[in-house]
Write a protein that holds these residues in place. Structure first.
Motif, mmCIF file in Angstrom:
data_model
loop_
_atom_site.group_PDB
_atom_site.id
_atom_site.type_symbol
_atom_site.label_atom_id
_atom_site.label_comp_id
_atom_site.label_asym_id
_atom_site.label_seq_id
_atom_site.Cartn_x
_atom_site.Cartn_y
_atom_site.Cartn_z
ATOM 1 N N SER A 198 0.850 -1.189 0.000
ATOM 2 C CA SER A 198 0.000 0.000 0.000
ATOM 3 C C SER A 198 0.884 1.236 0.000
ATOM 4 N N SER A 199 0.505 2.230 -0.793
ATOM 5 C CA SER A 199 1.253 3.485 -0.820
ATOM 6 C C SER A 199 1.034 4.323 0.432
ATOM 7 N N LEU A 200 0.093 3.930 1.305
ATOM 8 C CA LEU A 200 -0.149 4.646 2.558
ATOM 9 C C LEU A 200 0.666 4.082 3.724
ATOM 10 N N CYS A 201 1.464 3.057 3.465
ATOM 11 C CA CYS A 201 2.163 2.368 4.544
ATOM 12 C C CYS A 201 3.138 3.307 5.252
ATOM 13 N N GLN A 202 3.084 3.321 6.598
ATOM 14 C CA GLN A 202 3.999 4.100 7.419
ATOM 15 C C GLN A 202 4.940 3.211 8.227
#
Length: 1153
Positions: free
Chosen positions: A108-112
């Motif tokens: 996911s491009s939202l992964c932190q």
């Protein structure tokens, strides 16, 4: 030594991160892997000397480091307990080690959290991520394949459930995950420590799968810190009630609710859901009575194929006798020592076919020879009609029955919902209907739908779900409606679907990758790019020659004199598509998916977006364009090649000519462009060079084949106004020879640079038995065709010329074309050198380079050529050590440390590996065959449209000359050159009547009589007498349209005269003008007289007594008369001066004969 090499290979194969992840995903035991490595290392120590000790300990050190890395990532060992049943029926408890870890990527491009996300990522601009449970993936994968649904997360649990359904479905999911045009990823939830759920005692598999998927959905929401809502869809109502309120931000809904709330306007998804749901609810339940025998289990089929008891291959159903005949060509792995299977295996009847569908990979068991059948050779008046009796069959051939399905190759099928008036037994309220497929080779499909009445006489796309042994027909569901049968747009879309051609509009994401070219912002040449290219704009006269109105101009030509006229420079310049289409981009993926531009009679579907195909890549006149060029220096006298240059160039085409304009300039029928003195001499020089190139290939055995090419001419309203056969021009051959030369030299270049990673094109020699009809037909005309080599075939066809009828040679070349095998793309590493040969072009290596706008294979070859040029310049980037070890793990490491040789560098710099190229070649070959079939079907469609609105009884366009090219038991196969139509002409109808031709004018009518077939002719006998039709006879046919509501319309050819039509439209007569009967009698008189004179003037020499019993009767005997009649009948009787004294003297002898 052998042990060390084994350690090397194992280590090099497993030390990369990619391979490590692969082993983790396969649940291999870390202890087991380490033990295997250690045992191999200890074995190598016992069998090796001290020279390799350093490398051995280095390898062990790598193993230890990798093992420590496993421990550092925090892997947790668990166990999976499986209760299986052995082949003897005993219950077996199997315990498998299962390793969990926290560092499973989320993609996911939202992964932190710093996941190791590489490859495709889920976008951040969505309202939610969608997680389907296992049963949804099993039943509704078609809906999930829609590109409108974005942000899909397929769990490992669901993927494994789909894999158990069949390899075909699992392959679809894998293709979906690899395709960057779909926003979907695979999450390994069963290896994630916080999402893995062990199966509880007594829990059903479906409940456990649903719980695993829900746990994965919750993990995603928590992992992304609540920044993205997660929606889980399921068809389990209990799961919706149990999980829907457990976690905020994780929503559990049914598929129907999800589509209604999130996608109310996505009608395709709603239609699919309704169709699939109804098909699932109304599964086949016809009782226990079996209509077909059960298929054998896979393990029995595998053992039988290995032993030679069963044969495997692809089932091909006959187009003309779909109910009774299907054929199987055994694969190379099939074994049958006692039976010759070169002609294939016949599967006769539906029972023996045993639920196999055209295209399925099947296992077949041969029947006893007493049950063998032969092919039916009689024409069938209705497609698919089953002929009874043995009089229409050839000698028996190997016959078998299907005992198992190895691979279902079902696709989308177009069906028609017929009217209920008598064709369906269901009542008006019934929602189940037998739909009739457009393809006659496919059985009727039972569809469950609530729109049966509304869809009558409509074309509908359906998919087969199952075919149980208790059902006469397969069960399926509808996908979408194409339109009412008979409408042009519906029929065109039918052709596309039936050939698996999917050409959606280019997406905005694809168009955003491309440069902008508009009147407000015109495209210009980049200065830095111009500096890297050879600039030919001022030094070369470049021009293109293409069909009139062509927009996608792939190629241009140039020719000029050098060194005071002692040298010639020939240039072929091809659009540099690879500059604009980056490998792996969305545009590249779409181009690879289409593989080619699809040309239909009234339209085309481009492989590339219009901004490329019609503008930036098209070599239009008067504009700057990037090109890939091949430039030869030739000796001006001998035209021998002195040197060749490959590279990127910058050109500006001065003239954009059509074929007709170029031919008119060559013949002086058109003035040259005003102020230009170079174009016509350049065309003349180009023609001379092309003739020389063609002569070279002719000496090597190149074939000149003939095809049926007809163009549908449309008016301004896009209605068909005429059928125009292709008129061959010399300029066609000129351009073709230059393109063939460029393709050949580029093939040599890329194959020499990448011996095992080049995309080439080969044309295998045809099977000799396929030349049988050609040889027999030519023999009937007195010609001998030799087919031992391509050179012998070419020379035979050149000699087979009838000066009175040029159609004879054309028909023979068309038959030779039908016997040819299909040319194929392949990777050079998958075939031996002797398989590279191109049979038709007589070239040792060949590829496609000259049409990258419309062929994806050419784009691949452009990239290969660019890589080869970089390799020559030695400018490729250096390799890292791990990649070099993986690429060259098979090399000898005697020196203790791996060294990079040229072979490893070449393999690294190639755009693709041999395996990847072979997969690409297989895909392109499949799409090319589909494009050819679609083009042929489109031409047939417009041929029917041309005659549909014409009255065959009054319209003169419906009457045409036809040439007989084959004989069948009850009729003829003819070719109509005016319209490029091939078809059957029946000499016996269903009522048993035969065609009788009047002696006066050849007019035909139906009468009671008989038909008798011979090798080269067929005769009908009736009260009017005997009528004979021979090969290459010209007859007159009436053309009409045979309508069909469920299938494609076809043309019906009716014989109306045994003679060619009169007037300028007809061909030159095959014999003398009127008075032909009298002239023929005079020919016989002359033959008899000459034979008598020869007998009197030249007595036969005496024969030995032992030979006298075999002495032929003295001439004129029947054999000598027939032979001389045959030879004289080929001549024009007007040239024999039969009206003179010699002809009159023969009249009495003729009457006596």
């Amino acid at each position: 030594m052998r042990g060390v090499i084994g350690v090397n290979r194992v280590c090099f194969a497993l030390i990369t991160d990619k391979k490590t992840r692969l082993y983790e995903q396969k649940s291999l035991s870390l202890n087991g892997v380490w033990t295997q490595w250690e045992e191999i290392a200890l074995t190598s120590r016992r069998h090796d000397d001290s020279r390799h000790a350093g490398f051995r300990f280095a390898a062990l050190r790598i193993v230890y480091k990798r093992a420590n890395r496993f421990r550092r990532v925090g892997m947790i060992k668990t166990e999976k307990v499986l209760h299986l049943r052995s082949c003897r029926g005993r219950r077996v408890r199997v315990v498998r080690e299962h390793y969990l870890r926290e560092g499973v990527p989320c993609f996911s491009s939202l992964c932190q959290a710093g996941c190791a996300n590489d490859g495709k990522l889920l976008p951040a601009d969505l309202t939610h991520y969608l997680v389907p449970d296992a049963q949804v993936v099993l039943s509704f994968l078609e809906i999930l394949e829609l590109r409108e649904l974005r942000g899909l997360v397929f769990t490992q649990t669901a993927a494994q459930a789909l894999q158990s359904k069949g390899r075909r479905y699992y392959s679809r999911l894998r293709s979906l995950l690899r395709d960057r045009r779909h926003d979907c990823v695979l999450f390994a939830n069963e290896f994630q420590a916080y999402s893995y759920c062990p199966r509880e005692k007594g829990e059903t598999q479906e409940s456990w799968q649903t719980r695993c998927v829900y746990s994965a959905a919750v993990w995603y929401f928590n992992h992304l810190a609540g920044m993205m809502n997660v929606v889980m869809i399921t068809e389990d109502e209990d799961a919706v009630a149990r999980y829907s309120s457990l976690n905020s931000g994780v929503y559990v809904v049914s598929v129907q609710d999800y589509l209604q709330n999130f996608w109310p306007e996505l009608q395709a998804a709603h239609d699919l859901y309704g169709s699939i749901s109804q098909a699932l609810q109304e599964k086949e339940a016809e009782g226990s009575q079996k209509e077909y025998s059960e298929h054998l289990p896979a393990e029995i089929l595998e053992a039988g194929i290995k032993s030679g008891r069963y044969l495997q291959g692809s089932l091909a159903v006959s187009k003309h006798r779909a109910q009774s005949e299907a054929f199987l060509t055994p694969g190379s792995s099939s074994k049958s020592a006692a039976t010759d299977l070169s002609g294939g295996v016949l599967v006769h009847g539906g029972r023996n076919r045993n639920r196999a569908v055209h295209g399925d990979a099947v296992a077949v068991e041969l029947l006893p020879p007493s049950e063998w059948r032969g092919k039916v050779t009689a024409l069938t008046e209705g497609q698919g009609e089953e002929k009874g009796g043995e009089d229409g069959e050839r000698k028996p051939m190997p016959t078998g029955r299907v005992v198992g399905i190895l691979q279902r190759n079902w696709r989308d099928y177009v069906v028609t919902f017929p009217s209920r008036d008598g064709s369906q037994s269901q009542s008006r309220s019934s929602q189940r209907i037998l739909a009739v497929p457009w393809d006659r080779r496919i059985p009727k499909i039972r569809i469950s739908t609530q729109q049966a009445d509304a869809l009558q006489d409509h074309r509908v796309v359906v998919r087969i779900d199952s075919w149980e042994s208790t059902s006469l027909y397969p069960n399926g569901h509808s996908v979408r409606v194409l339109g009412r049968a008979g409408e042009l747009e519906t029929e065109v879309q039918t052709i596309l679907v039936e050939n698996c051609i999917h050409v959606p509009p280019f997406s905005d994401a694809q168009l955003r990758e491309l440069p902008v070219s508009s009147p407000e912002r015109p495209w210009t040449v980049a200065p830095e790019e111009a500096g890297r290219r050879r600039d030919l704009r001022r030094s070369h006269l470049v021009f293109s020659i293409d069909p009139a109105g062509c927009e996608d101009v792939d190629d241009a030509l140039s020719v000029r004199s050098l060194d005071g006229g002692r040298l010639l420079e020939l240039g072929v310049h091809i659009a540099d598509v690879s500059h604009f289409v980056a490998e792996g981009s969305l545009t590249d993926l779409e181009a690879r998916s289409r593989a080619t531009t699809y040309y239909l009679a009234d339209r085309r579907y481009d492989m590339l977006p219009p901004v490329l195909s019609g503008d930036l890549c098209s070599l239009l006149g008067g504009v700057n364009r990037y090109a890939m060029s091949v430039i030869w220096e030739l000796d001006a006298e001998s035209l021998a090649v002195r040197s060749v240059w490959f590279g990127r160039s910058l050109i500006r085409s001065s003239y954009q000519l059509s074929y007709e304009e170029a031919q008119a300039l060559l013949e002086g029928r058109a003035p040259p462009p005003e102020g230009d003195t170079q174009l016509v001499p350049a065309l003349e020089t180009l023609t001379r060079v092309a003739r020389h190139l063609r002569a070279q290939r002719d000496r090597g055995g190149a074939l000149e084949l003939e095809g049926v090419e007809v163009r549908a001419q449309l008016d301004q309203h896009r209605n068909i106004s005429a059928l125009v056969p292709r008129q061959p021009l010399e300029v066609h051959e000129t351009v073709a020879e230059c393109m063939i030369q460029a393709n050949h030299w580029v093939a040599r270049k890329v194959q020499e640079a990448f011996p095992s990673q080049a995309l080439l094109r080969r044309h295998p020699p045809p099977r000799q038995e396929l030349f049988g009809p050609l040889v027999d037909t030519a023999r009937a005309r007195g010609f001998t065709i030799t087919t031992s080599t391509n050179k012998a075939l070419a020379e035979s066809l050149d000699r087979a010329v009838d000066p009175r009828d040029p159609l004879v040679n054309r028909m023979l070349r068309m038959m030779a074309t039908q016997a040819m095998s299909q040319a194929l793309y392949f990777s050079s590493g998958s075939e031996s050198l002797d398989q590279f040969y191109h049979y038709g072009l007589a070239l040792d290596r060949y590829t496609h380079f000259t049409s990258p706008i419309r062929r994806y294979a050419d784009v691949v070859v452009h990239r290969l050529l660019s890589a080869a040029l970089e390799l020559d310049r030695d400018q490729a980037p250096d390799l890292d050590q791990d990649k070099a070890l993986e690429l060259d793990r098979d090399q000898d490491l005697d020196q203790g440390s791996p060294k990079l040789d040229r072979r490893a560098l070449v393999r690294a710099r190639a755009p693709a590996s041999n395996k990847e190229l072979e997969e690409t070649a297989h895909h392109i070959n499949s799409k090319n065959r589909a494009a050819q079939r679609a083009q042929q079907l489109s031409t047939s469609l417009f041929q029917c449209l041309y005659f549909r609105d014409r009255d065959p009884l009054t319209d003169p366009h419906c009457v045409a000359d036809a040439v007989v090219y084959a004989i069948r038991d009850n009729g003829l196969l003819v070719f109509v050159p005016e319209y490029g139509v091939k078809g059957a002409v029946y000499l016996r109808n269903r009522e048993g009547q035969v065609v009788a031709a009047a002696a006066a004018d050849g007019r035909c009518e139906w009468q009671s009589g008989t038909v008798r077939r011979y090798a080269d002719h067929i005769t009908t006998t009736s009260s009017c007498g005997c009528c004979t039709f021979s090969l290459f006879d010209h007859v007159t046919v009436r053309i009409s349209v045979l309508p069909s509501s469920c299938h494609a319309n076809t043309l019906n050819l009716e014989l109306i005269s045994s003679r060619p039509p009169p007037g300028p439209g007809g061909p030159p007569p095959a014999g003398p003008p009127p008075g032909r009967g009298q002239a023929a009698r005079q020919v016989v008189q002359e033959v008899v007289r000459l034979a008598e004179e020869a007998q009197q003037g030249a007595p036969s020499p005496p024969l030995p007594p032992e030979e006298r019993p075999f002495l032929q009767s003295p001439p004129p005997n029947l054999h000598s008369l027939l032979e001389e009649i045959r030879e004289l009948a080929l001549l024009d009787p007007a040239l024999l001066d039969l009206d003179g004294p010699r002809g009159q003297r023969s009249a009495q002898a003729q009457r006596a004969t």
